[in-house]
Design a protein around this motif. Structure first.
Motif, PDB file in Angstrom:
ATOM      1  N   THR A   1      11.959 -41.151  -8.235  1.00  0.00           N
ATOM      2  CA  THR A   1      12.502 -41.623  -6.963  1.00  0.00           C
ATOM      3  C   THR A   1      13.970 -41.979  -7.099  1.00  0.00           C
ATOM      4  OG1 THR A   1      10.335 -42.523  -6.434  1.00  0.00           O
ATOM      5  CG2 THR A   1      12.172 -43.341  -5.138  1.00  0.00           C
ATOM      6  N   ASP A   2      14.832 -41.385  -6.246  1.00  0.00           N
ATOM      7  CA  ASP A   2      16.199 -41.870  -6.093  1.00  0.00           C
ATOM      8  C   ASP A   2      16.924 -41.973  -7.437  1.00  0.00           C
ATOM      9  OD1 ASP A   2      18.410 -43.008  -4.786  1.00  0.00           O
ATOM     10  OD2 ASP A   2      17.595 -45.029  -4.886  1.00  0.00           O
ATOM     11  N   THR A   3      16.982 -40.856  -8.176  1.00  0.00           N
ATOM     12  CA  THR A   3      17.603 -40.909  -9.500  1.00  0.00           C
ATOM     13  C   THR A   3      18.372 -39.632  -9.816  1.00  0.00           C
ATOM     14  OG1 THR A   3      17.160 -41.474 -11.814  1.00  0.00           O
ATOM     15  CG2 THR A   3      15.598 -40.030 -10.777  1.00  0.00           C
ATOM     16  N   ASP A   4      19.426 -39.783 -10.607  1.00  0.00           N
ATOM     17  CA  ASP A   4      20.201 -38.627 -11.066  1.00  0.00           C
ATOM     18  C   ASP A   4      19.815 -38.228 -12.484  1.00  0.00           C
ATOM     19  OD1 ASP A   4      21.906 -38.386  -8.719  1.00  0.00           O
ATOM     20  OD2 ASP A   4      22.842 -40.250  -9.373  1.00  0.00           O
ATOM     21  N   HIS A   5      19.571 -39.229 -13.334  1.00  0.00           N
ATOM     22  CA  HIS A   5      19.206 -38.977 -14.729  1.00  0.00           C
ATOM     23  C   HIS A   5      18.130 -39.973 -15.139  1.00  0.00           C
ATOM     24  CE1 HIS A   5      22.705 -36.380 -15.241  1.00  0.00           C
ATOM     25  NE2 HIS A   5      23.391 -37.295 -14.577  1.00  0.00           N
ATOM     26  N   LEU A   6      17.203 -39.531 -15.987  1.00  0.00           N
ATOM     27  CA  LEU A   6      16.158 -40.432 -16.455  1.00  0.00           C
ATOM     28  C   LEU A   6      15.933 -40.247 -17.946  1.00  0.00           C
ATOM     29  CD1 LEU A   6      13.067 -38.796 -16.689  1.00  0.00           C
ATOM     30  CD2 LEU A   6      13.745 -38.429 -14.319  1.00  0.00           C
ATOM     31  N   LEU A   7      15.573 -41.346 -18.599  1.00  0.00           N
ATOM     32  CA  LEU A   7      15.269 -41.348 -20.025  1.00  0.00           C
ATOM     33  C   LEU A   7      13.877 -41.925 -20.212  1.00  0.00           C
ATOM     34  CD1 LEU A   7      16.036 -41.163 -23.080  1.00  0.00           C
ATOM     35  CD2 LEU A   7      16.931 -43.497 -22.861  1.00  0.00           C
ATOM     36  N   VAL A   8      13.030 -41.185 -20.927  1.00  0.00           N
ATOM     37  CA  VAL A   8      11.703 -41.682 -21.290  1.00  0.00           C
ATOM     38  C   VAL A   8      11.727 -41.995 -22.778  1.00  0.00           C
ATOM     39  CG1 VAL A   8       9.234 -41.204 -21.418  1.00  0.00           C
ATOM     40  CG2 VAL A   8      10.579 -40.290 -19.513  1.00  0.00           C
ATOM     41  N   VAL A   9      11.616 -43.270 -23.118  1.00  0.00           N
ATOM     42  CA  VAL A   9      11.517 -43.695 -24.502  1.00  0.00           C
ATOM     43  C   VAL A   9      10.032 -43.779 -24.812  1.00  0.00           C
ATOM     44  CG1 VAL A   9      12.014 -45.531 -26.172  1.00  0.00           C
ATOM     45  CG2 VAL A   9      13.653 -45.032 -24.321  1.00  0.00           C
ATOM     46  N   SER A  10       9.543 -42.845 -25.630  1.00  0.00           N
ATOM     47  CA  SER A  10       8.106 -42.780 -25.868  1.00  0.00           C
ATOM     48  C   SER A  10       7.762 -43.194 -27.298  1.00  0.00           C
ATOM     49  CB  SER A  10       7.573 -41.373 -25.602  1.00  0.00           C
ATOM     50  OG  SER A  10       6.172 -41.385 -25.749  1.00  0.00           O
ATOM     51  N   THR A  11       7.108 -44.344 -27.399  1.00  0.00           N
ATOM     52  CA  THR A  11       6.613 -44.802 -28.696  1.00  0.00           C
ATOM     53  C   THR A  11       5.110 -44.554 -28.803  1.00  0.00           C
ATOM     54  OG1 THR A  11       6.219 -47.034 -27.846  1.00  0.00           O
ATOM     55  CG2 THR A  11       8.367 -46.611 -28.853  1.00  0.00           C
ATOM     56  N   ARG A  12       4.541 -43.943 -27.772  1.00  0.00           N
ATOM     57  CA  ARG A  12       3.088 -43.777 -27.685  1.00  0.00           C
ATOM     58  C   ARG A  12       2.659 -42.321 -27.733  1.00  0.00           C
ATOM     59  NH1 ARG A  12      -0.469 -43.729 -23.676  1.00  0.00           N
ATOM     60  NH2 ARG A  12       1.149 -43.632 -22.090  1.00  0.00           N
ATOM     61  N   THR A  13       3.507 -41.421 -27.234  1.00  0.00           N
ATOM     62  CA  THR A  13       3.170 -39.994 -27.188  1.00  0.00           C
ATOM     63  C   THR A  13       4.380 -39.177 -27.628  1.00  0.00           C
ATOM     64  OG1 THR A  13       3.826 -39.900 -24.858  1.00  0.00           O
ATOM     65  CG2 THR A  13       1.482 -40.247 -25.303  1.00  0.00           C
ATOM     66  N   THR A  14       4.138 -37.919 -27.967  1.00  0.00           N
ATOM     67  CA  THR A  14       5.214 -37.037 -28.418  1.00  0.00           C
ATOM     68  C   THR A  14       5.972 -36.466 -27.221  1.00  0.00           C
ATOM     69  OG1 THR A  14       3.794 -35.091 -28.377  1.00  0.00           O
ATOM     70  CG2 THR A  14       3.845 -36.361 -30.443  1.00  0.00           C
TER      71      THR A  14
END
Length: 192
Positions: free
Chosen positions: A40-53
């Protein structure tokens, strides 16, 4: 900067610098909440995943129709587990989920290299505590929150409540601007 929130029972918008804690049972389906927040309403996103690859994160983003062109994934598991890794502009790696300094550095890099509306999802604080410890995880979260504020970005941080002492959950709750609680049945409540 104002950000729209597509989280049921939460405010319609939040200001840049806002950090939100998603408290959930470990068996609850958090993907819908996470991806609604990210797309929603975003230009760039970062997913920091410590749970999945990274591969699993990509599948989640694709399934929930999040624009992968806007996504950067920080994979903290593949190196430690010996999985093959292909570096690209959209996938980054740190050595393990307890490399909290590396995680913070990668969040800083993402926020420095991008502009516009940025969202960061940290999935999950629970794993950071498991691999490192509470104090180190708390410090890393606070550093990430400072980066979000400095760069006018917003963040959603996952915490599986029942695997921690109540005092630990309360301690982490106190760090956040908003708390979203997801029940087993999928009901969402929010306090901002």
């Amino acid at each position: 900067m104002e950000y729209s929130l597509a989280i049921e029972n939460a405010p319609e918008t939040v200001s840049g610098g806002t950090s939100i804690l998603l408290v959930h049972p470990s068996t609850a389906e958090t993907d819908r909440v996470d991806t609604d927040f990210l797309k929603t309403d975003t230009d760039h996103l970062l997913v920091v995943s410590t749970r999945t690859t990274a591969r699993e994160v990509k599948q989640k983003l694709e399934h929930y129709e999040v624009d992968e062109q806007r996504a950067t994934i920080l994979d903290t598991l593949s190196v430690e587990r010996g999985y093959s890794r292909r570096k690209s502009d959209s996938v980054r790696y740190v050595s393990s989920p307890d490399d909290l300094e590396g995680i913070v550095d990668q969040v800083r890099r993402f926020l420095t290299e991008t502009d516009g509306k940025r969202r960061v999802s940290v999935d999950s604080i629970t794993e950071m505590i498991y691999y490192a410890d509470e104090e180190q995880a708390r410090e890393a979260i606070q550093e990430i929150q400072s980066l979000l504020a400095d760069h006018d970005a917003v963040g959603l941080f996952h915490l599986a409540a029942e695997v921690h002492e109540e005092s630990v959950v309360d301690d982490f709750r106190s760090l956040f601007d908003g708390i979203v609680e997801l029940d087993e049945d999928g009901t969402l409540t929010a306090t901002f």
